[in-house]
Design an enzyme around this catalytic site. Sequence first.
Site, mmCIF file in Angstrom:
data_model
loop_
_atom_site.group_PDB
_atom_site.id
_atom_site.type_symbol
_atom_site.label_atom_id
_atom_site.label_comp_id
_atom_site.label_asym_id
_atom_site.label_seq_id
_atom_site.Cartn_x
_atom_site.Cartn_y
_atom_site.Cartn_z
ATOM 1 N N THR A 72 70.649 24.893 83.123
ATOM 2 C CA THR A 72 70.424 25.308 84.506
ATOM 3 C C THR A 72 70.959 24.274 85.486
ATOM 4 O O THR A 72 71.659 24.619 86.452
ATOM 5 C CB THR A 72 68.924 25.555 84.753
ATOM 6 O OG1 THR A 72 68.497 26.650 83.942
ATOM 7 C CG2 THR A 72 68.663 25.895 86.216
ATOM 8 N N GLN A 179 75.072 29.545 75.412
ATOM 9 C CA GLN A 179 74.776 30.411 74.266
ATOM 10 C C GLN A 179 75.804 30.276 73.142
ATOM 11 O O GLN A 179 75.608 30.824 72.057
ATOM 12 C CB GLN A 179 74.698 31.865 74.729
ATOM 13 C CG GLN A 179 73.854 32.771 73.860
ATOM 14 C CD GLN A 179 72.407 32.328 73.747
ATOM 15 O OE1 GLN A 179 71.889 32.171 72.649
ATOM 16 N NE2 GLN A 179 71.743 32.124 74.878
ATOM 17 N N CYS A 327 60.122 39.743 81.137
ATOM 18 C CA CYS A 327 58.757 39.962 81.605
ATOM 19 C C CYS A 327 58.363 38.798 82.508
ATOM 20 O O CYS A 327 58.331 37.657 82.053
ATOM 21 C CB CYS A 327 57.808 40.060 80.411
ATOM 22 S SG CYS A 327 56.300 40.950 80.773
#
Length: 382
Positions: A72, A179, A327
Amino acid sequence: MKQVYLDNAATTPMSSEVIDVMVDKMQNVYGNASTGYGLGREASMVMEVARRALAKSINAKETEIIFTSGGTESDNTAIFQTARSRAKLGKHIITTAIEHEAILQPLETLKQEAFEVTYLPVDEHGNISIDDFKNALRGDTILVSIMMGNNEVGSRMPIHEIGEILKNHQAWFHTDAVQTYGLLDIDVKADHIDMLSTSAHKINGPKMMGFLYKSNQTNFPSFIQGGEQETKRRAGTENVPGIAAFQKAVEALTSETKAARQTKYFGFKQQIINGLKANDVNFEINGELNENSLNHVFNIWIPGISTYIMQTNLDLAGFAVSGGSACTAGSLEPSHVLTAMFGEDSQRISESIRISFGRYTTEQEITDFIEALSSIYQRLTK
């Protein structure tokens, strides 16, 4: 009840050898690397040895590696500092519709500062079009940020082709490789990449540890202010134990190891496909099953069963998987990746799960997962 962890795209467990290195450095190399006495010089040496190893892993120079707190911070640094330092050359930026929020949210902030952002669309497999990219590229484009591989559906972007197009253009090329780093071989020079973001916790290393590769041909001020660490490129006392642990995680990933794991992960995908079909589970793959996808990420749509219901039932059965949507604070927000691929009215965005494999995933765990999911499916669809 045994817990089976199948969410390695989110994070991975630290390996025992990485933990050993980290504990050793925490206990024995505790000096501040910016100080001039013996303990500080020892810490600095550990850090520079790691920097060389990490630079070598992507064919970079050691002077081009900036230690950060992870993906990040690396993404935010590349986006904000490139845009703000190059605004006089233009205010146009190109990215994709399926980037990580660590890219998309900074770009939303920059739009409030009069920057213009072009979001390349993706097809139903999560792939962008090179023609779309060429058409989007302008004379005033100053930054192109396109992820190397998608974290939700595993689609791989045409990084080399984009780098070739940009090598004679003023735009700097950034890729979020969080990733893919440690899973694929990366050569920043061959692909003409100016900036690249990584994170250690995706490859069995420590959390809150990563690096930003920044080519020596790029130049912008430090994103974090307050000190002259990292040769004035990133303020803050360096996390020497984390840096040494990151090096250890990377050294475990030779080209042969990477290839073997990719073969293993592809086999897990085939095992799940065959197992679910044999148990009459109705499902479809979100993404592709070929060399253009990341083998450790497997996203499937199970029509008629919501993400939340399937994820909860698998959790109760002892299996950790991720949703096709995130979520947050108790409310299910649609996945922007699946929405970009299939449209906001598609059932897939609320009925998909992501299974992701890692170093410690076993064939028996996949067999157990197939049995559990099939049992849940039969029960819920009766």
